[in-house]
Design a protein around this motif. Structure first.
Motif, PDB file in Angstrom:
ATOM      1  N   GLU A 168       0.831  -1.200   0.000  1.00 53.22           N
ATOM      2  CA  GLU A 168       0.000   0.000   0.000  1.00 53.22           C
ATOM      3  C   GLU A 168       0.869   1.256   0.000  1.00 53.22           C
ATOM      4  N   GLU A 169       2.002   1.185   0.701  1.00 56.53           N
ATOM      5  CA  GLU A 169       2.877   2.346   0.801  1.00 56.53           C
ATOM      6  C   GLU A 169       3.463   2.718  -0.565  1.00 56.53           C
ATOM      7  N   GLU A 170       3.947   1.723  -1.302  1.00 52.18           N
ATOM      8  CA  GLU A 170       4.532   1.991  -2.616  1.00 52.18           C
ATOM      9  C   GLU A 170       3.483   2.486  -3.598  1.00 52.18           C
ATOM     10  N   ARG A 171       2.325   1.891  -3.570  1.00 53.29           N
ATOM     11  CA  ARG A 171       1.246   2.296  -4.473  1.00 53.29           C
ATOM     12  C   ARG A 171       0.794   3.721  -4.167  1.00 53.29           C
ATOM     13  N   GLU A 172       0.774   4.073  -2.866  1.00 52.81           N
ATOM     14  CA  GLU A 172       0.365   5.424  -2.493  1.00 52.81           C
ATOM     15  C   GLU A 172       1.382   6.453  -2.968  1.00 52.81           C
ATOM     16  N   LYS A 173       2.657   6.095  -2.945  1.00 55.31           N
ATOM     17  CA  LYS A 173       3.682   7.015  -3.445  1.00 55.31           C
ATOM     18  C   LYS A 173       3.499   7.257  -4.946  1.00 55.31           C
ATOM     19  N   MET A 174       3.110   6.227  -5.671  1.00 60.03           N
ATOM     20  CA  MET A 174       2.852   6.392  -7.100  1.00 60.03           C
ATOM     21  C   MET A 174       1.650   7.308  -7.320  1.00 60.03           C
ATOM     22  N   THR A 175       0.622   7.137  -6.516  1.00 53.61           N
ATOM     23  CA  THR A 175      -0.553   8.006  -6.602  1.00 53.61           C
ATOM     24  C   THR A 175      -0.167   9.454  -6.338  1.00 53.61           C
ATOM     25  N   ARG A 176       0.657   9.678  -5.333  1.00 53.47           N
ATOM     26  CA  ARG A 176       1.099  11.036  -5.006  1.00 53.47           C
ATOM     27  C   ARG A 176       1.912  11.644  -6.144  1.00 53.47           C
ATOM     28  N   LEU A 177       2.718  10.824  -6.806  1.00 57.35           N
ATOM     29  CA  LEU A 177       3.500  11.325  -7.928  1.00 57.35           C
ATOM     30  C   LEU A 177       2.584  11.776  -9.061  1.00 57.35           C
ATOM     31  N   LEU A 178       1.608  10.965  -9.383  1.00 61.01           N
ATOM     32  CA  LEU A 178       0.668  11.336 -10.445  1.00 61.01           C
ATOM     33  C   LEU A 178      -0.138  12.571 -10.047  1.00 61.01           C
ATOM     34  N   ASP A 179      -0.526  12.644  -8.793  1.00 64.26           N
ATOM     35  CA  ASP A 179      -1.288  13.801  -8.313  1.00 64.26           C
ATOM     36  C   ASP A 179      -0.461  15.084  -8.322  1.00 64.26           C
ATOM     37  N   ALA A 180       0.857  14.935  -8.407  1.00 66.28           N
ATOM     38  CA  ALA A 180       1.745  16.100  -8.414  1.00 66.28           C
ATOM     39  C   ALA A 180       1.848  16.734  -9.800  1.00 66.28           C
ATOM     40  N   GLY A 181       1.078  16.198 -10.758  1.00 64.68           N
ATOM     41  CA  GLY A 181       1.049  16.831 -12.067  1.00 64.68           C
ATOM     42  C   GLY A 181       1.554  15.989 -13.210  1.00 64.68           C
ATOM     43  N   PHE A 182       1.419  14.654 -13.079  1.00 66.55           N
ATOM     44  CA  PHE A 182       1.909  13.753 -14.118  1.00 66.55           C
ATOM     45  C   PHE A 182       0.822  12.756 -14.517  1.00 66.55           C
ATOM     46  N   ILE A 183       0.946  12.219 -15.719  1.00 70.90           N
ATOM     47  CA  ILE A 183       0.010  11.190 -16.184  1.00 70.90           C
ATOM     48  C   ILE A 183       0.771   9.912 -16.495  1.00 70.90           C
ATOM     49  N   ASP A 184       0.106   8.804 -16.243  1.00 68.31           N
ATOM     50  CA  ASP A 184       0.576   7.492 -16.682  1.00 68.31           C
ATOM     51  C   ASP A 184       0.078   7.350 -18.115  1.00 68.31           C
ATOM     52  N   THR A 185       0.979   7.496 -19.094  1.00 66.99           N
ATOM     53  CA  THR A 185       0.530   7.610 -20.489  1.00 66.99           C
ATOM     54  C   THR A 185      -0.226   6.376 -20.964  1.00 66.99           C
ATOM     55  N   PHE A 186       0.189   5.189 -20.542  1.00 63.37           N
ATOM     56  CA  PHE A 186      -0.505   3.980 -20.974  1.00 63.37           C
ATOM     57  C   PHE A 186      -1.912   3.933 -20.424  1.00 63.37           C
ATOM     58  N   ARG A 187      -2.073   4.201 -19.129  1.00 61.16           N
ATOM     59  CA  ARG A 187      -3.414   4.165 -18.530  1.00 61.16           C
ATOM     60  C   ARG A 187      -4.268   5.343 -18.996  1.00 61.16           C
ATOM     61  N   HIS A 188      -3.632   6.447 -19.347  1.00 68.54           N
ATOM     62  CA  HIS A 188      -4.387   7.568 -19.906  1.00 68.54           C
ATOM     63  C   HIS A 188      -5.079   7.152 -21.197  1.00 68.54           C
ATOM     64  N   LEU A 189      -4.371   6.398 -22.031  1.00 64.50           N
ATOM     65  CA  LEU A 189      -4.930   5.976 -23.315  1.00 64.50           C
ATOM     66  C   LEU A 189      -5.775   4.709 -23.199  1.00 64.50           C
ATOM     67  N   TYR A 190      -5.399   3.833 -22.288  1.00 67.67           N
ATOM     68  CA  TYR A 190      -6.066   2.528 -22.178  1.00 67.67           C
ATOM     69  C   TYR A 190      -6.445   2.251 -20.720  1.00 67.67           C
ATOM     70  N   PRO A 191      -7.396   3.002 -20.195  1.00 70.68           N
ATOM     71  CA  PRO A 191      -7.716   2.912 -18.761  1.00 70.68           C
ATOM     72  C   PRO A 191      -8.262   1.565 -18.313  1.00 70.68           C
ATOM     73  N   GLU A 192      -8.818   0.776 -19.220  1.00 66.98           N
ATOM     74  CA  GLU A 192      -9.437  -0.480 -18.809  1.00 66.98           C
ATOM     75  C   GLU A 192      -8.768  -1.699 -19.429  1.00 66.98           C
ATOM     76  N   ARG A 193      -7.631  -1.524 -20.070  1.00 67.57           N
ATOM     77  CA  ARG A 193      -6.980  -2.663 -20.721  1.00 67.57           C
ATOM     78  C   ARG A 193      -6.370  -3.587 -19.668  1.00 67.57           C
ATOM     79  N   THR A 194      -6.766  -4.836 -19.705  1.00 67.84           N
ATOM     80  CA  THR A 194      -6.279  -5.833 -18.758  1.00 67.84           C
ATOM     81  C   THR A 194      -5.185  -6.690 -19.392  1.00 67.84           C
ATOM     82  N   ASP A 195      -4.553  -7.496 -18.568  1.00 68.86           N
ATOM     83  CA  ASP A 195      -3.501  -8.423 -19.026  1.00 68.86           C
ATOM     84  C   ASP A 195      -2.391  -7.704 -19.777  1.00 68.86           C
TER      85      ASP A 195
END
Length: 254
Positions: A168-195
């Motif tokens: 949970e700690e590592e995942r929360e740090k990633m969330t904080r990084l994105l909230d600081a003004g960045f996008i995860d480009t893959f999830r931005h384009l493909y928010p529901e792509r699995t596997d």
């Protein structure tokens, strides 16, 4: 513009497993590698006159390390975070005219989580560093971030909860990084792509059955979102326990 990032898990070994063929075929403008696991002079690579090479070697032999091969000539190159040094060779920053590129190999918390505290402290420093860069000009961040951010980014979320790379700690740090003004480009384009994974353990048939984690990323300053054209995972490319990830982005206006 095409950018590629690949944790090669030992560049010398990867070169013997198809790295050069992929490098030539993908024809990236900027190609970043992590976990080179070598020292200066231990490999000879000739990508032609169009590419310039930048290396950050770890002090410890056969460990960590990053490199960038680029057709674009940088205005400046920096190694490390606060100082222009990085004992574990984890970061290279290249400044270009309209953006800055950071390739990173994020520290692993280790299986027993003995390095989790260090990892979390490192995350705070890294986020602060990216925010400082972003205040000057937009940033593209790529590399092995050693975290599966959401449950969709890992095959067995329930079974891995609390494990290194999915605490949970590592995942929360990633969330904080994105909230600081960045996008995860893959999830931005493909928010529901699995596997869609970038790393698989070396246990038998794990990769064959696609039991993986998505821990390799291209992040970008939020204001670069309109320029992002595609982000893909080249999961069919072997040679490492990770596969390459690719970002295609339009010309960034000054």
């Amino acid at each position: 513009m095409k950018l590629v990032s690949w944790n090669v898990n030992g560049l010398r070994a990867c070169v013997n497993k198809g790295f050069t063929d992929y490098f030539k075929t993908v024809d990236a403008d900027i190609f970043c590698v992590q976990e080179t696991k070598l020292q200066e002079g231990q490999i000879s690579m000739d990508h032609g006159e169009e590419y310039s090479s930048y290396w950050n070697y770890a002090e410890k032999k056969g460990y960590s390390g990053t490199a960038v091969f680029t057709k674009l000539k940088p205005l400046s190159v920096r190694y490390g975070l606060e100082e222009d040094t990085e004992p574990e060779g984890r970061i290279i920053t290249l400044e270009f005219g309209s953006f800055q590129l950071v390739t990173v190999y994020t520290p692993n918390a280790k299986r027993d989580l003995s390095r989790l505290e260090y990892r979390l402290e490192w995350e705070d420093r890294f986020r602060s560093y990216l925010q400082q860069l972003d205040a000057v000009k937009p940033v593209i961040v790529c590399g092995d971030l050693n975290v599966a951010h959401q449950e969709i980014d890992i095959k067995n979320a329930k079974g891995n909860r609390g494990n290194s790379g999915f605490t949970e700690e590592e995942r929360e740090k990633m969330t904080r990084l994105l909230d600081a003004g960045f996008i995860d480009t893959f999830r931005h384009l493909y928010p529901e792509r699995t596997d869609a994974y970038t790393w698989w353990s070396n246990m038998p048939k794990v990769r064959e059955r696609n039991v993986g984690w998505r821990i390799d990323y291209f992040l970008a300053s939020s204001r670069l979102q309109p320029f992002v054209q595609d982000a893909r995972i080249d999961a069919e490319i072997l040679g490492s326990d990770h596969c390459p990830v690719v970002l295609e982005i339009g010309d960034i206006e000054d």
